[in-house]
Design an enzyme around this catalytic site. Sequence first.
Site, PDB file in Angstrom:
ATOM      1  N   GLU A 173      14.352 -15.189   0.424  1.00 31.12           N
ATOM      2  CA  GLU A 173      14.741 -16.248   1.360  1.00 31.12           C
ATOM      3  C   GLU A 173      13.909 -17.503   1.152  1.00 31.12           C
ATOM      4  O   GLU A 173      14.267 -18.581   1.654  1.00 31.12           O
ATOM      5  CB  GLU A 173      14.582 -15.758   2.800  1.00 31.12           C
ATOM      6  CG  GLU A 173      15.533 -14.640   3.193  1.00 31.12           C
ATOM      7  CD  GLU A 173      15.206 -14.056   4.562  1.00 31.12           C
ATOM      8  OE1 GLU A 173      15.886 -13.086   4.963  1.00 31.12           O
ATOM      9  OE2 GLU A 173      14.257 -14.562   5.227  1.00 31.12           O
ATOM     10  N   ASP A 184       0.834  -1.200   0.000  1.00 31.28           N
ATOM     11  CA  ASP A 184       0.000   0.000   0.000  1.00 31.28           C
ATOM     12  C   ASP A 184       0.877   1.263   0.000  1.00 31.28           C
ATOM     13  O   ASP A 184       1.868   1.341   0.740  1.00 31.28           O
ATOM     14  CB  ASP A 184      -0.896  -0.023   1.243  1.00 31.28           C
ATOM     15  CG  ASP A 184      -1.901   1.111   1.274  1.00 31.28           C
ATOM     16  OD1 ASP A 184      -2.751   1.163   0.383  1.00 31.28           O
ATOM     17  OD2 ASP A 184      -1.822   1.941   2.205  1.00 31.28           O
TER      18      ASP A 184
END
Length: 576
Positions: free
Chosen positions: A275, A226
């Site tokens: 990751e 956002d």
Amino acid sequence: MTASLSDSVSGSVSVSPSPWWRQAAVYQIYPRSFADSNGDGMGDLPGVTARMGYLSELGIDAIWLSPFYPSALADGGYDVDDYRNVDPRLGSLTDFDAMVAAAHAAGIRVIVDVVPNHSSNRHTWFKAALAAAPGSAERARYHFLDGLGNDGELPPSDWPSHFGGAAWTRVVEAAGPNAGSLGQWYLHLFATEQPDFNWDNPEVREDFHTTLRFWSDRGVDGFRIDVAHALVKDMSLPLRSKPDLEILVDDGSDPLFDRDAVHEVFEGWRSVLNEYDPPKAAVAEAWVPFTDRRLKYARPTELGQAFNFDLLQAPFLATEFRAIAQKCLSEAASSGASSTWVFSNHDVVRHPSRYGLPDGSTREDLEAWLLADGATPALDSARGLRRARAATLFMLGLPGSAYLYQGEELGLFEAAELPASVLQDPTWFRTLHKVKGRDGCRVPLPWSASEADFGFGGIPWLPQPEWFGEFAADAQAGVAGSTLEMYRAALKLRRELQAEESLEWLSSPESEVIHYRRPNGWEVITNFAAVPAVLPSGVDLSRVVLTSGTATEAADGAGSEQAGTIPPETTLWLAP
């Protein structure tokens, strides 16, 4: 005949295997308004789980959930109390896990909203900041400044809030030598209840890394960011003037938006997202002008995608749609991103309503129409829906990701007639009732034409207009030519016909007709004119597998394809 080579657009990118999100159909769910499982009038996560079969049948690849976190709902959930929990009114973390499991079992991925520009004023950190003295570590997580004037009685700058009023609120000091007196001011680019984080603070950056890992570890496949362009701000004193937030300095020097340093933040996010195997997806909500600056958010070293709102803002004109599509695809190819397309979301008037208002209507005209409860000017609903369906099929044929907003598959219009007594958007209150706001696109969905509350599950938190019944999902399911069945067919075909991320513009005898072809021979033809148009030469109508026209329009013979024309404001799909 093929257009010149210079009009050919290639978005092909060497990615092996191709990430799922590059050409995905993503369905935005506004949780409070999707489906209510417990009868309290508010949609919830179990309601989403219960409707997973509907979502699977629709044919989408992923759902994107607007905020479901604990919140006072000062801004519809975008005022977040706790980034690593679920609002009890919407369920629990156990319910969230069950929803993710159900989605994955249905072959649907899950994207969640992250709101990093601001927290709510009920966030633990902000409450600690209010209790601490000026200059404290607690206040350094936000933007607290002394005021101007003889006694600090004036805000630190002229910056306005996006929702109206000033972007600063003064606090009563709870600690320090001025305890009990009016003291510093804090920045909130949105509602008073949404204090902006200080992204120069390493503690803020690391806490959001923790949040990304928290949801990724629970099986989330991606994140929608956002207000991604607003995080880093120039707070050096004296603060620079910026009385109009809509005017953006497009060179990285704007004090509030699209500053170069924001990309350091998202490079850090990409490290976290990488990751995981496969890496988590991300898309930026970055209201940045149509330049290469927007592409930076979409680089592989950052978020991977950034919303293109250009079609959303464009009039229903062939010249506009083609120019925007070509530019977006070219820029996506140059950055290694895939393009994104969107017509409606939780922040804008639904596109069938926009297209049904008089041509040339501006944002101010839309706001005036909402204030008139949708009464003036008169909405040409038939034309609005016809254009919306044609635009949707034009968009779903393009390379890139398609972002769909809940209810658009039902052909829902804006609920413009909501009375003032039920409005909840902070814009309505902060503009002193001059701008009605976004509630009209957030009204809970109609599932059943004959059930109470149209099958939503409880008396909705925003009232549904009576006309919602004719748009209910069960009133359209299985009905040839309905908007729901058009979306189902389009999304199924889109998956079957999907090709490399490129297209070729083909010539047409009509200026208001756009004709393009994907590498596997899939063709899309759209007539933007209000009258029938001559079909491009060589088009074999036996290859038409989908049309945006309704069954009623076909029965009426409006602009019959058999006569060698394409109907007004209509899109055709031709199979390879």
